[in-house]
Design an enzyme around this catalytic site. Structure first.
Site: not given
Length: 255
Positions: A19, A42, A64, A97, A179, A208
């Site tokens: 997270p 990412d 992204k 994940d 999201m 978080g």
């Protein structure tokens, strides 16, 4: 205790970064980062984990960003295959994940179609970890016996939305929304329209696992307003357990 086999040249390993805090990555995930020749990273992956990479490892930013710069998934798949075919140990480092709204299976399939061995190292999903870091259990004995994880990437009524909000509103489970910052008002309005009580506790947890983690709480009818100004990433929890965020904070303030 088992040990993870070393990464082999010409292979791809999908590493779930958890997270946000690199300390919440798995031991196997850290080992993979340390062995990698190439890392495709990412923007939600724990950036501190890159300190574990070898000095000669190549790090590729394939972020992204919401409503910003983005690397098409097809290009990410191509890079995984290209580097593996060149005999490199490739690590795909993601946040959360990779199999929970992470498109990890698309990458596994792309590797399989190209004849590339792909290994998956699962991790801590933000859907469970972020609420926990805010003092919210997604289930609690005597309160709720299940939870549903939803993508809020598109609003209710969108042609690509597959969620049955009427069923979710009466499911009796905790709703965990990922999201969903941009569409939170539309989503809560849809749940209210299908009979979910406006006084249902709700909480939004932003960033978080980071030092600047922020928690905002309200009833379902007011959570979208309470969350105004919050930017992704954020996790929304809707259900009786969300009240634990307020209770936990009050206990901490009295210490």
């Amino acid at each position: 205790m088992g040990t993870l086999a070393p990464l082999l040249p010409g292979t791809v390993t999908l590493v779930a970064g958890g997270p946000g805090d690199a300390g919440l990555m798995t031991v196997a995930g850290r080992a993979a980062v340390e062995q990698a020749d190439v890392l495709l990273v990412d923007h939600l992956a724990p950036q501190e984990a890159l300190a574990w990479a070898r000095p000669d490892a190549e790090v590729l930013d394939v972020a992204k960003l919401p409503r910003g710069r983005t690397t098409p998934q097809e290009r990410i798949n191509e890079l995984l295959v290209e580097h593996a075919r060149a005999g490199r140990r490739v690590v795909r480092l993601k946040g959360g994940d990779g199999f929970v709204f992470g498109r990890g299976m698309e990458e596994v399939l792309a590797c399989a179609e190209a004849g590339i061995e792909a290994r998956v190292l699962p991790g801590v999903s933000s859907a469970v970890a972020v609420p926990a870091l805010a003092g919210i259990p997604v289930t609690h004995r005597g309160v709720v016996h299940g939870f549903s994880v939803l993508s809020g990437h598109v609003p209710p009524g969108h042609p690509t939305c597959t969620l049955d909000y009427a069923a979710l509103a009466r499911s009796g489970t905790t709703l965990v929304l990922l999201m969903g910052v941009a569409n939170l008002a539309a989503i809560t309005a849809e749940l209210l329209a299908h009979g979910m009580a406006p006084t249902t506790p709700a909480a939004v947890v932003a960033r978080g696992g980071h030092p600047d983690q922020e928690v905002r709480t309200a009833h379902l009818a007011g959570i979208a307003t309470a969350a105004e100004g919050i930017a992704p990433p954020a996790v929304t929890v809707i259900g009786e357990v969300a009240a634990f965020a307020t209770a936990t904070r009050q206990l901490e303030e009295t210490r």
